[in-house]
Design a protein around this motif. Structure first.
Motif, PDB file in Angstrom:
ATOM      1  N   PRO A  90       4.663   6.895 -12.418  1.00 29.74           N
ATOM      2  CA  PRO A  90       5.180   6.357 -13.674  1.00 29.74           C
ATOM      3  C   PRO A  90       6.695   6.502 -13.831  1.00 29.74           C
ATOM      4  N   ASP A  91       7.292   7.461 -13.111  1.00 30.62           N
ATOM      5  CA  ASP A  91       8.751   7.642 -13.198  1.00 30.62           C
ATOM      6  C   ASP A  91       9.499   6.402 -12.724  1.00 30.62           C
ATOM      7  N   ILE A  92       8.898   5.647 -11.789  1.00 30.87           N
ATOM      8  CA  ILE A  92       9.527   4.405 -11.319  1.00 30.87           C
ATOM      9  C   ILE A  92       9.683   3.438 -12.490  1.00 30.87           C
ATOM     10  N   GLN A  93       8.655   3.369 -13.335  1.00 29.12           N
ATOM     11  CA  GLN A  93       8.718   2.476 -14.500  1.00 29.12           C
ATOM     12  C   GLN A  93       9.811   2.910 -15.478  1.00 29.12           C
ATOM     13  N   GLU A  94       9.946   4.227 -15.637  1.00 22.02           N
ATOM     14  CA  GLU A  94      10.959   4.739 -16.562  1.00 22.02           C
ATOM     15  C   GLU A  94      12.367   4.382 -16.093  1.00 22.02           C
ATOM     16  N   TRP A  95      12.623   4.509 -14.778  1.00 20.57           N
ATOM     17  CA  TRP A  95      13.938   4.131 -14.245  1.00 20.57           C
ATOM     18  C   TRP A  95      14.142   2.620 -14.324  1.00 20.57           C
ATOM     19  N   GLY A  96      13.045   1.868 -14.145  1.00 22.41           N
ATOM     20  CA  GLY A  96      13.123   0.407 -14.252  1.00 22.41           C
ATOM     21  C   GLY A  96      13.517  -0.028 -15.648  1.00 22.41           C
ATOM     22  N   GLU A  97      12.972   0.642 -16.652  1.00 26.16           N
ATOM     23  CA  GLU A  97      13.292   0.311 -18.048  1.00 26.16           C
ATOM     24  C   GLU A  97      14.767   0.534 -18.369  1.00 26.16           C
ATOM     25  N   LEU A  98      15.401   1.446 -17.632  1.00 29.18           N
ATOM     26  CA  LEU A  98      16.824   1.716 -17.844  1.00 29.18           C
ATOM     27  C   LEU A  98      17.713   0.653 -17.196  1.00 29.18           C
ATOM     28  N   GLY A  99      17.072  -0.266 -16.432  1.00 32.77           N
ATOM     29  CA  GLY A  99      17.830  -1.355 -15.807  1.00 32.77           C
ATOM     30  C   GLY A  99      18.661  -0.926 -14.620  1.00 32.77           C
ATOM     31  N   LEU A 100      18.295   0.193 -13.988  1.00 32.25           N
ATOM     32  CA  LEU A 100      19.113   0.742 -12.901  1.00 32.25           C
ATOM     33  C   LEU A 100      18.579   0.427 -11.506  1.00 32.25           C
ATOM     34  N   LEU A 101      17.360  -0.137 -11.412  1.00 32.89           N
ATOM     35  CA  LEU A 101      16.757  -0.326 -10.095  1.00 32.89           C
ATOM     36  C   LEU A 101      17.009  -1.722  -9.533  1.00 32.89           C
ATOM     37  N   ALA A 102      17.171  -1.784  -8.220  1.00 38.74           N
ATOM     38  CA  ALA A 102      17.426  -3.048  -7.514  1.00 38.74           C
ATOM     39  C   ALA A 102      16.105  -3.697  -7.111  1.00 38.74           C
ATOM     40  N   GLU A 103      16.075  -5.027  -7.102  1.00 42.20           N
ATOM     41  CA  GLU A 103      14.871  -5.748  -6.699  1.00 42.20           C
ATOM     42  C   GLU A 103      14.823  -5.911  -5.183  1.00 42.20           C
ATOM     43  N   GLY A 111       8.415  -9.159   4.671  1.00 42.37           N
ATOM     44  CA  GLY A 111       7.511  -8.207   5.318  1.00 42.37           C
ATOM     45  C   GLY A 111       6.063  -8.341   4.906  1.00 42.37           C
ATOM     46  N   LYS A 112       5.775  -9.291   3.989  1.00 41.28           N
ATOM     47  CA  LYS A 112       4.402  -9.531   3.505  1.00 41.28           C
ATOM     48  C   LYS A 112       3.780  -8.265   2.900  1.00 41.28           C
ATOM     49  N   TRP A 113       4.571  -7.562   2.085  1.00 46.27           N
ATOM     50  CA  TRP A 113       4.087  -6.318   1.487  1.00 46.27           C
ATOM     51  C   TRP A 113       2.831  -6.533   0.644  1.00 46.27           C
ATOM     52  N   ASP A 114       2.735  -7.681  -0.020  1.00 46.33           N
ATOM     53  CA  ASP A 114       1.579  -7.924  -0.890  1.00 46.33           C
ATOM     54  C   ASP A 114       0.263  -7.953  -0.119  1.00 46.33           C
ATOM     55  N   THR A 115       0.330  -8.309   1.170  1.00 43.50           N
ATOM     56  CA  THR A 115      -0.902  -8.308   1.972  1.00 43.50           C
ATOM     57  C   THR A 115      -1.085  -6.991   2.726  1.00 43.50           C
ATOM     58  N   LEU A 116       0.026  -6.277   2.987  1.00 44.00           N
ATOM     59  CA  LEU A 116      -0.050  -5.011   3.721  1.00 44.00           C
ATOM     60  C   LEU A 116      -0.498  -3.853   2.838  1.00 44.00           C
ATOM     61  N   LEU A 117      -0.206  -3.928   1.537  1.00 47.40           N
ATOM     62  CA  LEU A 117      -0.485  -2.822   0.619  1.00 47.40           C
ATOM     63  C   LEU A 117      -1.673  -3.145  -0.276  1.00 47.40           C
ATOM     64  N   PRO A 118      -2.516  -2.163  -0.581  1.00 45.45           N
ATOM     65  CA  PRO A 118      -3.531  -2.381  -1.616  1.00 45.45           C
ATOM     66  C   PRO A 118      -2.832  -2.718  -2.933  1.00 45.45           C
ATOM     67  N   LYS A 119      -3.441  -3.564  -3.742  1.00 44.90           N
ATOM     68  CA  LYS A 119      -2.772  -3.987  -4.989  1.00 44.90           C
ATOM     69  C   LYS A 119      -2.459  -2.790  -5.893  1.00 44.90           C
ATOM     70  N   GLN A 120      -3.335  -1.760  -5.851  1.00 46.81           N
ATOM     71  CA  GLN A 120      -3.081  -0.574  -6.687  1.00 46.81           C
ATOM     72  C   GLN A 120      -1.766   0.097  -6.299  1.00 46.81           C
ATOM     73  N   VAL A 121      -1.462   0.124  -4.990  1.00 43.52           N
ATOM     74  CA  VAL A 121      -0.224   0.734  -4.510  1.00 43.52           C
ATOM     75  C   VAL A 121       0.961  -0.179  -4.800  1.00 43.52           C
ATOM     76  N   ALA A 122       0.787  -1.473  -4.529  1.00 46.51           N
ATOM     77  CA  ALA A 122       1.866  -2.449  -4.771  1.00 46.51           C
ATOM     78  C   ALA A 122       2.305  -2.414  -6.228  1.00 46.51           C
ATOM     79  N   ASN A 123       1.349  -2.308  -7.139  1.00 47.14           N
ATOM     80  CA  ASN A 123       1.687  -2.313  -8.577  1.00 47.14           C
ATOM     81  C   ASN A 123       2.543  -1.121  -8.974  1.00 47.14           C
ATOM     82  N   VAL A 124       2.322   0.026  -8.324  1.00 44.99           N
ATOM     83  CA  VAL A 124       3.120   1.223  -8.615  1.00 44.99           C
ATOM     84  C   VAL A 124       4.568   1.016  -8.171  1.00 44.99           C
ATOM     85  N   MET A 125       4.751   0.230  -7.103  1.00 42.29           N
ATOM     86  CA  MET A 125       6.088   0.011  -6.532  1.00 42.29           C
ATOM     87  C   MET A 125       6.871  -1.087  -7.255  1.00 42.29           C
TER      88      MET A 125
END
Length: 417
Positions: A90-103, A111-125
């Motif tokens: 959840p800390d990733i979301q908190e830093w995201g809300e501050l507008g400090l994270l790069a896309e 790298g096709k991350w959406d197919t390499l990662l389970p959706k539960q993991v991808a959503n956290v990232m």
């Protein structure tokens, strides 16, 4: 210098330009500072440097990362964040809300991350639908470690249910062994509590309690049963457990003084360091009652917005490198965890890691893959702290009442929401 030599020199110099244009600096804040962790971090550094970039190591010691987060907040507030920082859940979301994270969508798409990662993991990232962090590994929290030689001496059987777990504990106790090696620290108490919630309430009940923080679930009869079972479990822990570090508890198993430990797969690094072989000298079992479920803890690197274009390229190369199968294999074999890639070749991993990956994939296909509360994946640090307080106070009070404990748990969580 003749004309040919001058031409060769120009061609030679020109060949350096693409590398120079791509060369940037990545400053990485992390707390991988011990043993296998440091070797793994050094490998990541080497791989990034091989791409022509400069790695600036920003290691802050402290297993849980509290010190690192304090340093990061100071740097971020002053407008000088590192390229990447070890941030999770959840800390990733908190830093995201501050507008400090790069896309990182461009790198993720490539790298096709959406197919390499389970959706539960991808959503956290992701924050607001965009990748802003890259996962390094997956730890399984709900493992039960046993010393088979100790079990044999005690005539005990590896348990698959809570009833069998306590039956094994009774035999170990009667034979003069410590049934359950434990370190009396809040996060370790929380890990044991989490395993019991997973076992008694199941993955969906666990999710309602810790992710949704549903009051009816937190105060349910099943949660009363969890606390009652925690109280029973307390009777199988030795008198010297208070304040013991987790690796010292693992040492009791390795030395043949204890039979079982409830701990995440980082415990495996202690067995490996002692020259022990998975499946032979020690066994890893899903905590009884959690078969088919997987409580995960994921280390990840969140990327911060940078102004320099070359540094941004270096940052993207860092993200690519983390997801590379070569790095995923080396890092996770050193750390005891498993790779995040669903397509990873696991043939060179030990039997515990192979079982973990199999269970990870099966759990990801249904409701069984759930974020660990005790390890900062399910809820905010405030909720986690509130749960730790209630659980540790209960655990250390022989007169504590399970029915009162569930009311205290719900009230403590409500107070910090």
């Amino acid at each position: 210098m003749n004309a040919f030599s001058r031409l060769a020199a120009v061609v030679s110099l020109a060949s350096l330009f693409p590398l120079a244009a791509l060369a940037g600096e990545v400053e990485v804040l992390h707390w991988w500072t011990s043993g296998g962790e440091k070797r793994a971090a050094d490998t990541l550094k080497k791989l990034v440097e091989e791409k022509g970039h400069t790695w600036k190591d920003f290691a802050v010691a402290g297993g849980g990362g509290e010190a690192a987060m304090t340093v990061l907040k100071t740097r971020a507030v002053s407008g000088n964040p590192p390229s990447a920082a070890q941030i999770k859940g959840p800390d990733i979301q908190e830093w995201g809300e501050l507008g400090l994270l790069a896309e990182l969508d461009e790198v993720a798409d490539e790298g096709k991350w959406d197919t390499l990662l389970p959706k539960q993991v991808a959503n956290v990232m992701k924050y607001d639908g965009h990748y802003v962090a890259v996962p390094v590994n997956v730890h399984r929290v709900n493992w039960l470690w046993i010393n088979p030689e100790v079990f044999k001496k005690a005539g005990a059987t590896p348990p698959t249910s809570l009833d069998e777990f306590f039956a094994a504990a009774d035999k170990l106790k009667a034979a003069g062994f410590i049934p359950i090696a434990h370190g009396g620290q809040p996060w370790q108490d929380g890990t044991v509590f989490e395993d019991l919630v997973f076992s008694i309430l199941g993955p969906l009940g666990y999710h309602k309690a810790f992710v949704e923080q549903d009051k009816a679930t937190l105060t349910s009869d099943k949660m009363v049963e969890v606390f009652a079972t925690l109280k029973k479990l307390r009777g199988y822990i030795d008198a010297d457990a208070a304040g013991r570090d987790w690796n010292s508890a693992t040492g009791l198993l390795i030395d043949g003084k204890a039979g079982m430990q409830l701990m995440g797969d980082w415990a495996k690094s202690e067995w490996s360091a002692a020259g022990k072989v998975a499946g032979k000298d020690y066994q890893c079992l899903p905590f009884p009652g959690t078969q088919g479920s997987f409580a995960y803890n994921i280390d990840s690197l969140a990327m911060f917005k940078l102004s320099d274009e070359d540094d941004r390229k270096a940052q993207n190369d860092l993200a690519r490198t983390v997801m590379d199968p070569q790095f995923q294999q080396f890092f996770n074999q050193n750390k005891g965890s498993i790779p995040v890639r669903l397509d990873q070749d696991m043939s060179s991993f030990d039997t515990c890691a192979q079982q973990s990956m199999k269970d990870f994939k099966e759990a990801a296909a249904g409701d069984g893959l759930q974020p660990s509360l005790a390890h900062g994946m399910a809820a905010s640090s405030y909720v986690q702290g509130a749960v730790f307080d209630v659980v540790t106070n209960f655990f250390n009070d022989p007169a504590a009442d399970p029915k009162k404990a569930v009311q205290q748990l719900a009230a403590a969580i409500a107070a910090v929401q």
